[in-house]
Enzyme design. Structure first.
Site, short mmCIF file in Angstrom:
data_model
loop_
_atom_site.label_atom_id
_atom_site.label_comp_id
_atom_site.label_asym_id
_atom_site.label_seq_id
_atom_site.Cartn_x
_atom_site.Cartn_y
_atom_site.Cartn_z
N SER A 94 -2.36 -6.03 -7.10
CA SER A 94 -3.66 -5.33 -7.16
C SER A 94 -4.88 -6.24 -7.30
O SER A 94 -5.99 -5.75 -7.39
CB SER A 94 -3.69 -4.27 -8.28
OG SER A 94 -2.96 -3.14 -7.91
N THR A 95 -4.69 -7.55 -7.33
CA THR A 95 -5.84 -8.44 -7.56
C THR A 95 -6.57 -8.84 -6.29
O THR A 95 -7.63 -9.45 -6.37
CB THR A 95 -5.41 -9.72 -8.31
OG1 THR A 95 -4.45 -10.42 -7.52
CG2 THR A 95 -4.82 -9.39 -9.67
N GLY A 135 -3.00 -9.55 3.44
CA GLY A 135 -2.58 -10.36 2.30
C GLY A 135 -1.08 -10.57 2.24
O GLY A 135 -0.40 -10.74 3.26
N ASN A 159 0.87 -1.18 0.00
CA ASN A 159 0.00 0.00 0.00
C ASN A 159 0.91 1.23 0.00
O ASN A 159 2.12 1.12 0.22
CB ASN A 159 -0.97 -0.03 1.19
CG ASN A 159 -0.27 0.03 2.52
OD1 ASN A 159 0.53 0.93 2.78
ND2 ASN A 159 -0.58 -0.92 3.40
N ASP A 185 1.21 -8.47 1.54
CA ASP A 185 1.93 -7.37 2.19
C ASP A 185 2.18 -7.71 3.67
O ASP A 185 3.31 -7.62 4.16
CB ASP A 185 1.12 -6.09 2.05
CG ASP A 185 1.84 -4.83 2.50
OD1 ASP A 185 3.06 -4.87 2.70
OD2 ASP A 185 1.16 -3.79 2.63
#
Length: 168
Positions: free
Chosen positions: A115-116, A30, A22, A32
């Site tokens: 981004s999914t 997730g 982010n 990250d």
């Protein structure tokens, strides 16, 4: 040179793993969150010093407790229906990752599906953009010799492999 695999990106022994980050770079959910947990607290401390990253770009940090030497934090776009430059912003993430790979002598890279997840970018569209940018960079003589596209689920692996087959 390009492999689609299912697995835990935090366990891969490559020069750099890419984090679907982010804009704060301070961790999240997730992949990250998984990367931040596996790398340990020094990663968050370095990310705090970096001062964030704009959407469509990426920043490099050390890998700390990860088997990879580096983490490239790529900030993909949130999907807003495709009318706000999302495709180009996602492509820019991949381009920046390869630029950082050149600058830091990175020979192997592992990408998650940027981004999914919670950013809701359509999976097939995102994978197509990813593969286009990966093959473009490799075709232009990138020093990167091995790229892994790492999927979390069997379903995502199968979908990504079908998309890769259209590039053959």
């Amino acid at each position: 040179m390009v492999e689609i695999i299912k697995g835990d990106i935090t366990a891969l022994k490559v020069d750099a793993i890419v984090n679907a980050a982010n804009p704060t770079l301070l961790g999240g959910g997730g992949v990250d969150g998984a990367i931040h947990r596996a790398a340990g607290p020094r990663l968050k401390a370095e990310c705090a010093m970096v001062g964030g990253c704009p959407t469509g770009s990426a920043k490099l940090t050390d890998g700390y407790d990860l088997p990879s030497r580096f983490v490239i934090h790529a900030v993909g776009p949130v999907w807003h229906g495709g009318c706000e430059g999302e495709d180009e912003l996602l492509a820019c993430c991949y381009r920046t990752c390869f630029q950082l790979a050149e600058e830091h002598r990175i020979n192997s890279l592992a990408f998650p599906c940027i981004s999914t997840g919670v950013y809701n970018f359509p999976f097939e569209r995102a994978c197509g953009i990813a593969l286009c940018e990966i093959f473009r960079a490799l075709g232009e003589g990138s020093r990167v010799r091995q790229v892994y596209c790492v999927c979390f689920s069997d379903e995502d692996l199968e979908r990504y492999q079908r998309i890769l087959a259209t590039f053959g």
